[in-house]
Design an enzyme around this catalytic site. Structure first.
Site, PDB file in Angstrom:
ATOM      1  N   TYR A 353       0.954  -1.173  -0.074  1.00  0.00           N
ATOM      2  CA  TYR A 353       0.174  -0.132   0.078  1.00  0.00           C
ATOM      3  C   TYR A 353       0.837   1.093   0.057  1.00  0.00           C
ATOM      4  O   TYR A 353       1.519   1.394   1.229  1.00  0.00           O
ATOM      5  CB  TYR A 353      -0.888   0.356   1.474  1.00  0.00           C
ATOM      6  CG  TYR A 353      -2.237   0.696   1.884  1.00  0.00           C
ATOM      7  CD1 TYR A 353      -2.013   1.906   0.451  1.00  0.00           C
ATOM      8  CD2 TYR A 353      -3.007   0.682   2.231  1.00  0.00           C
ATOM      9  CE1 TYR A 353      -3.657   2.608   0.890  1.00  0.00           C
ATOM     10  CE2 TYR A 353      -3.996   2.049   2.330  1.00  0.00           C
ATOM     11  CZ  TYR A 353      -3.653   2.340   1.795  1.00  0.00           C
ATOM     12  OH  TYR A 353      -5.159   3.292   1.937  1.00  0.00           O
ATOM     13  N   CYS A 354       1.047   2.012  -0.716  1.00  0.00           N
ATOM     14  CA  CYS A 354       1.493   3.177  -1.514  1.00  0.00           C
ATOM     15  C   CYS A 354       2.363   3.085  -1.161  1.00  0.00           C
ATOM     16  O   CYS A 354       3.326   2.294  -1.826  1.00  0.00           O
ATOM     17  CB  CYS A 354       0.781   4.047   0.479  1.00  0.00           C
ATOM     18  SG  CYS A 354       1.261   6.302   0.183  1.00  0.00           S
ATOM     19  N   VAL A 355       3.428   3.778  -0.182  1.00  0.00           N
ATOM     20  CA  VAL A 355       5.406   3.666  -0.133  1.00  0.00           C
ATOM     21  C   VAL A 355       5.299   2.517   0.232  1.00  0.00           C
ATOM     22  O   VAL A 355       6.672   2.090  -0.318  1.00  0.00           O
ATOM     23  CB  VAL A 355       5.800   4.530   0.965  1.00  0.00           C
ATOM     24  CG1 VAL A 355       5.251   4.385   2.065  1.00  0.00           C
ATOM     25  CG2 VAL A 355       7.813   4.630   0.341  1.00  0.00           C
ATOM     26  N   GLY A 357       3.960   0.055  -1.303  1.00  0.00           N
ATOM     27  CA  GLY A 357       4.069  -0.980  -2.071  1.00  0.00           C
ATOM     28  C   GLY A 357       5.244  -0.710  -3.401  1.00  0.00           C
ATOM     29  O   GLY A 357       5.267  -1.083  -4.467  1.00  0.00           O
ATOM     30  N   PHE A 382      -2.165  -1.226  -4.292  1.00  0.00           N
ATOM     31  CA  PHE A 382      -2.631  -0.588  -2.958  1.00  0.00           C
ATOM     32  C   PHE A 382      -2.014   1.342  -3.381  1.00  0.00           C
ATOM     33  O   PHE A 382      -1.315   1.394  -2.873  1.00  0.00           O
ATOM     34  CB  PHE A 382      -3.346  -0.224  -1.630  1.00  0.00           C
ATOM     35  CG  PHE A 382      -4.203  -1.746  -1.265  1.00  0.00           C
ATOM     36  CD1 PHE A 382      -4.589  -2.586  -2.874  1.00  0.00           C
ATOM     37  CD2 PHE A 382      -4.490  -2.530  -0.445  1.00  0.00           C
ATOM     38  CE1 PHE A 382      -5.476  -3.600  -2.659  1.00  0.00           C
ATOM     39  CE2 PHE A 382      -5.444  -3.226  -0.513  1.00  0.00           C
ATOM     40  CZ  PHE A 382      -5.429  -3.571  -0.946  1.00  0.00           C
TER      41      PHE A 382
END
Length: 620
Positions: A353-355, A357, A382
């Site tokens: 998710y985000c960073v 990811g 994500f």
């Protein structure tokens, strides 16, 4: 000789600066005999005198408290002072706006004629529609009184002018132009008349009705926020980890210096053989994916027959001053290997998710280079970016001066999470800053109990060395998409080596990881790639339980040449994208196995560390 002059209350400044101007304007445009809804004599009642004394006493007590804490009063690097900068920022904006005096005077003359003709002597239901509308001025008080109709309509006209002027600047590169437009929009939002007591009829009405009690309550809120160095959005006592949020049953089965690994207890008799490990961003607490049971992605995934693990990252402290990106990549590989060994499986599914990811993409590239790609059966992203060329408004915070400031704020080796929270709030200042200035400080309203806002304010600290490198190498340098331009843990990173099946989710209205930026991952990997565009943004676009029946998502040609081409031919589907992802995951191999032995953490002699949600998420 020391200056003993008391520091004025912000509210007193509002009275002095704005009050007379509004009374004069009222006299010019109001119907004959009309009385402005303002306080004309603050000394006419003892209650008003008592209110003024309370405000002054609270403010002076706070200033004295800060002065005693350190010579010179407020520390320029203190989060409380960081919050106060917004007031100075607004003052700078006011100066910039006043520099356009001729434009403002012409606009005022025009609106005086329009307002006096349109509203003089008419009932509100007969009034014509105003030229400009904005939700900040939705209350009838903003248009039923000519003075305040004039004020907010003129403001909206000037706001359009200044933002348009900034956007039309020539002779500068695109990046500087975007920074100028962003800064102008933020300054204009700071100067909105609804942010000031003397120019907000809703606040004035509340002040008259309560004899200033709203201002006393607002001052209490303001001082409390200055003490904690953070704007409060919600009732801080309404939620308790493990009691009414982050309640999905599970155990901490492994921990290291950067993270605890939580395994959740199964809720089905059988589970998919391949387990799932979730890497949430360490910029925030992991329980965004485990809020209340009706919103929890983790609980939903468990109920779908998955064995779910999640990394609960440690909020940085001085012991993590040397932590860099390599350490987070090693942590992801370690977690994957631990799960494989614990359950006796060849591979795991992974979510970033985000960073986290972005980091997972680097992890996959490294595993591929090492010939270990089969450790990850599939990867889901994500709202994660790997190509930062179109990374959105956060790029407005990474010039040399800002990076130097971040370094100064991180003298102990970590960046206080309150600064990051303030940065993200600035991206949506109207909704996440000024809306609460009005409600909390001016109207003096009680805080609501809202789980998502509670999570948003539950900040984490970041390792300063990692954070600086991340901004320079990825946001500014965009090195991750250049094969072998970066390395981690002694291995060069080349995203084009990734052949792992990939599911990419982007948010249509995401302002942190714009959909176009997220889309670009499809161009940098070689594996089977599925792209899904979800309604809403960075959080609500991800945390969208199917039972809520909210938003929508688009599926289509993930091999399209651009996001625009994808959207043009995409199919819109109602509701949450989670079931679509679960069906995609089911197609990526693995059989069903009994939910026994170590699939049930803590049972049958299985040694665990502690109950979920664990200690790391509790640490402040």
């Amino acid at each position: 000789m020391a200056d003993d002059t008391p520091t004025p209350s912000p509210f007193a400044a509002f009275f002095d600066m704005q009050g007379e101007a509004v009374r004069e304007m009222w006299g010019q445009v109001a119907p004959s005999g009309a009385t402005p809804p303002m306080i004309t004599d603050w000394a006419e009642a003892g209650a008003w005198g008592e209110t003024a004394q309370k405000l002054q006493a609270m403010w002076l007590e706070f200033i004295g408290e800060k002065a005693r804490e350190g010579a010179g009063g407020l520390n320029a690097l203190d989060p409380a002072q960081f919050m106060l900068l917004s007031h100075g920022w607004a003052g700078a904006a006011q100066g910039a706006i006043q520099s356009q005096a001729k434009l403002a005077e012409d606009a005022m003359a025009m609106w005086q004629g329009i307002m006096s003709g349109a509203f003089g002597g008419k009932e509100r239901e007969d009034a014509p529609a105003l030229p400009r509308s904005d939700k900040r001025f939705a209350d009838p008080a903003w248009r039923s009184t000519p003075a305040f109709a004039l004020i907010h309509q003129t403001y909206l006209m000037l706001a359009e002018y200044f933002v348009s002027a900034a956007d039309s600047v020539t002779g500068v590169d695109d990046e500087k132009k975007e920074q100028l437009t962003f800064a102008t929009r933020a300054l204009v939002e700071a100067m909105s008349p609804d942010n000031f007591l003397a120019t907000n009829p809703v606040v004035l009405k509340r002040t008259i009705e309560t004899k200033g009690a709203n201002l006393v309550r607002g001052m209490e809120h303001l001082i409390a926020d200055l003490r904690r160095g953070q704007l409060t959005h919600t009732d801080t006592e309404a939620f308790k980890l493990g009691e009414n949020i982050a309640t999905t049953p599970g155990k901490v089965v492994h921990e290291g210096p950067l993270y605890q690994l939580i395994q959740y207890s199964p809720s089905t008799d059988e589970v998919a053989e391949i387990p799932l490990v979730i890497f949430p961003p360490w910029i925030n607490r992991f329980y965004i994916l485990d809020l209340t049971p009706k919103k929890s992605f983790i609980k939903w995934a468990v109920d779908q027959g998955l064995t779910v693990f999640v990394a609960s990252w440690k909020s940085a402290d001085a012991s993590m001053k040397d932590v860099v990106w390599d350490d987070y990549i090693r942590a992801q590989i370690e977690a994957i290997d631990f799960i494989r060994e614990r359950l006796g499986v060849k591979s795991t599914h992974a979510i970033g998710y985000c960073v986290a990811g972005t980091t997972l993409a680097a992890t996959l590239a490294i595993l591929a280079r090492r010939g270990e790609a089969d450790k990850v059966a599939s990867a889901t992203f994500f709202t994660a970016q790997v190509d930062f060329e179109r990374a959105g408004e956060l790029k407005n915070f990474i010039d040399d001066g800002q990076l130097e400031m971040l370094g100064n704020l991180s003298a102990d080796g970590y960046l206080d999470g309150r600064y990051m929270a303030a940065t993200f709030n600035l991206l949506r200042g109207r909704d996440l800053i000024w809306n609460y200035v009005v409600n909390n400080y001016l109207l003096g309203e009680d805080y609501p109990a809202f789980d998502l806002l509670h999570w948003n304010g539950d900040v984490t600290n970041l390792p300063a060395k990692w954070h600086g490198d991340y901004l320079r190498d990825l946001y500014r340098g965009n090195k991750l998409v250049v094969p072998d331009a970066m390395e981690a843990d002694g291995t060069p990173i080349d995203l084009t080596r990734i052949e792992t099946p990939i599911y990419i989710q982007a948010g249509k209205e995401d302002h942190i990881a714009p959909a176009e930026s997220v889309w670009r991952m499809t161009r940098h990997v070689r594996g089977d790639t599925t792209f899904v565009l979800a309604g809403s943004g960075h959080i609500a676009g991800v945390v969208n339980h199917p039972d809520a029946n909210k938003y929508q998502y688009w599926t289509g040609d993930s091999a399209a040449g651009s996001l625009a081409e994808f959207i043009e031919s995409a199919t819109e589907n109602p509701g949450s994208w989670w079931p679509h992802w679960r069906a995609w995951l089911a197609e990526r191999g693995g059989q069903q196995v009994p939910a026994t032995d170590k699939r049930k953490p803590g049972e049958d002699g299985d040694r665990v560390i502690e109950n979920a949600p664990g200690r790391y998420v509790m640490a402040r």
